[in-house]
Scaffold this active site. Structure first.
Site, mmCIF file in Angstrom:
data_model
loop_
_atom_site.group_PDB
_atom_site.id
_atom_site.type_symbol
_atom_site.label_atom_id
_atom_site.label_comp_id
_atom_site.label_asym_id
_atom_site.label_seq_id
_atom_site.Cartn_x
_atom_site.Cartn_y
_atom_site.Cartn_z
ATOM 1 N N TYR A 164 -5.326 73.365 31.973
ATOM 2 C CA TYR A 164 -5.301 72.195 31.090
ATOM 3 C C TYR A 164 -4.764 72.620 29.720
ATOM 4 C CZ TYR A 164 -7.276 68.912 27.703
ATOM 5 O OH TYR A 164 -7.449 68.058 26.654
ATOM 6 N N ASP A 201 -13.806 75.341 36.003
ATOM 7 C CA ASP A 201 -13.742 73.988 35.446
ATOM 8 C C ASP A 201 -13.780 73.024 36.627
ATOM 9 O OD1 ASP A 201 -12.983 71.504 34.413
ATOM 10 O OD2 ASP A 201 -11.709 72.400 32.876
ATOM 11 N N ARG A 248 -30.517 68.592 16.439
ATOM 12 C CA ARG A 248 -29.486 69.532 16.856
ATOM 13 C C ARG A 248 -30.053 70.541 17.843
ATOM 14 N NH1 ARG A 248 -29.145 74.033 14.427
ATOM 15 N NH2 ARG A 248 -29.490 73.215 12.325
ATOM 16 N N LYS A 256 -14.644 62.564 31.564
ATOM 17 C CA LYS A 256 -13.856 62.135 32.701
ATOM 18 C C LYS A 256 -14.738 61.473 33.763
ATOM 19 C CE LYS A 256 -10.416 64.140 30.498
ATOM 20 N NZ LYS A 256 -11.020 65.006 29.494
#
Length: 371
Positions: free
Chosen positions: A84, A156, A31, A181
């Site tokens: 978004y 973004d 982690r 994406k």
């Protein structure tokens, strides 16, 4: 050293130590750090021209970590009026309960953004091009307006990718990606990323150091296989984006001439209000095209009739996708100032043969009109 030309997938959750606190490899627990994730983060930082990058389990996990790193109860954020849907939901349902206020503004209008700011504004949030209305915002001008009021500018960059646009070089403080994406590019991985340079929080704390701590403390990190898949996608980002853009430009021009299409939203079209800004700050206009039809029924009919364009959420993969934002990706914005027009259809233009794409859109539009 093996000479492997592809980074390895390190799936270990823990790493041997030569003594208490004496890390043999520099790694302790997956982690906190993982060699495959580190390779992706180094790549993303280089592509965006940043000091450091951080890979997360999703784009929203990246956004949530950033916002909780920068903001505190009582703070205020200016968000795009066409953000978004997932980003809007994060602000409206999660951060609102934490005491963070937000005001929507047209980020293509720097004056509107300045008017929406208050003495509590800590962030200006921008998507350019925006999702799904393909609005374009002047990153340099927004950065100047935000910095004048002591706020940070977050961009973004998912639609543009670092191949088409580099917001840090234009003055932005943080770049956000949904690596699901275009960065991943094959619709087979969910991920997110943050990239920063030398930005500091309002109290003077460097964001790079704080995000390193908070990525580990909050724990929504990218897994090693996910990191490897995004790394694989980034190897072909430039050639994919060139093909996406070439086909999207042709699709936008073709649809503009179709009698069933009321409006085409694409930054590469001469009539787009942000065309000049896009030409100045982007290499090419991108692979996303949105269209407005006669009404919602026509939009739904188009979505139902395509065959090469697959009806599905998400975007940026090698395959072409069609979706109805008002009922799909942006349903969470219904009834809000960010509500998406019901007659809007969003196209993610893929890498298939261009003639097949154009023929598919023609038959879907003609069939919908005849129904």
């Amino acid at each position: 050293m093996t000479g492997a030309v592809v980074p390895s997938v390190h799936v270990a959750t823990t790493f041997a130590q030569d003594g208490v606190g004496n890390l043999r490899s520099g790694y302790e627990y997956a982690r906190s750090a993982n060699p495959t994730r580190d390779a992706l983060q180094e790549c993303l930082a280089a592509l965006e021209g940043g000091r450091a990058a951080y890979a997360f389990a999703s784009g929203l996990a990246a956004e949530d970590t950033l916002l909780r790193t920068v903001l505190a109860p009582g703070d205020h954020v200016v968000i795009p009026d066409d953000a978004y849907g997932g980003t809007f939901r994060l602000f409206s349902t999660v951060l609102a309960r934490w005491g963070v206020d937000h005001t929507p503004a047209d980020t293509s209008d720097v004056g509107a953004v300045a008017a929406a700011m208050t003495d509590r504004t800590r962030l200006v949030w921008c998507e350019t091009p925006s999702n799904p209305l393909l609005g374009v915002s002047d990153v340099a001008a927004l950065a100047a307006a935000a910095h004048e009021r002591g706020a940070l500018l977050v961009v973004d960059n998912t639609f543009a990718t670092p191949y088409l646009q580099q917001p840090l070089a234009l003055g932005a403080d943080v770049v956000v990606h949904s690596t699901t994406k275009y960065c991943g590019g094959h619709s087979d991985v969910v991920g997110g990323a943050l990239v920063v340079d030398d930005a500091v929080r309002a109290d003077g704390e460097p964001l790079a150091e704080l995000l390193t701590i908070h990525q580990n403390a909050m724990g929504a990190v990218a897994g090693p296989m996910d990191a490897w898949l995004v790394l694989r996608g980034l190897k072909t980002l430039a050639v994919r984006m060139e093909r996406h853009c070439t086909s999207a430009e042709a699709v936008a021009a073709h649809l503009q001439a179709h009698p069933a299409v009321r409006e085409v939203l694409y930054p590469g079209l001469p009539g787009h209000p942000g065309a000049d800004v896009a030409a100045r700050q982007m290499r090419r206009p991108g692979g996303m095209v949105s269209v407005r039809l006669a009404d919602e029924a026509a939009a739904l009919a188009l979505c139902a009739r395509t065959r090469v364009f697959t009806l599905a959420e998400s975007l940026g993969g090698v395959e072409s996708l069609v979706e109805h934002p008002a009922r799909m990706t942006h349903a969470s914005a219904a009834g809000s100032p960010l509500e998406v027009p019901a007659d809007l259809v969003r196209l993610s233009v893929g890498l298939e043969d261009l003639e097949d794409l154009l023929a598919d859109l023609d038959q879907a539009l003609d069939g919908a009109a005849a129904a």
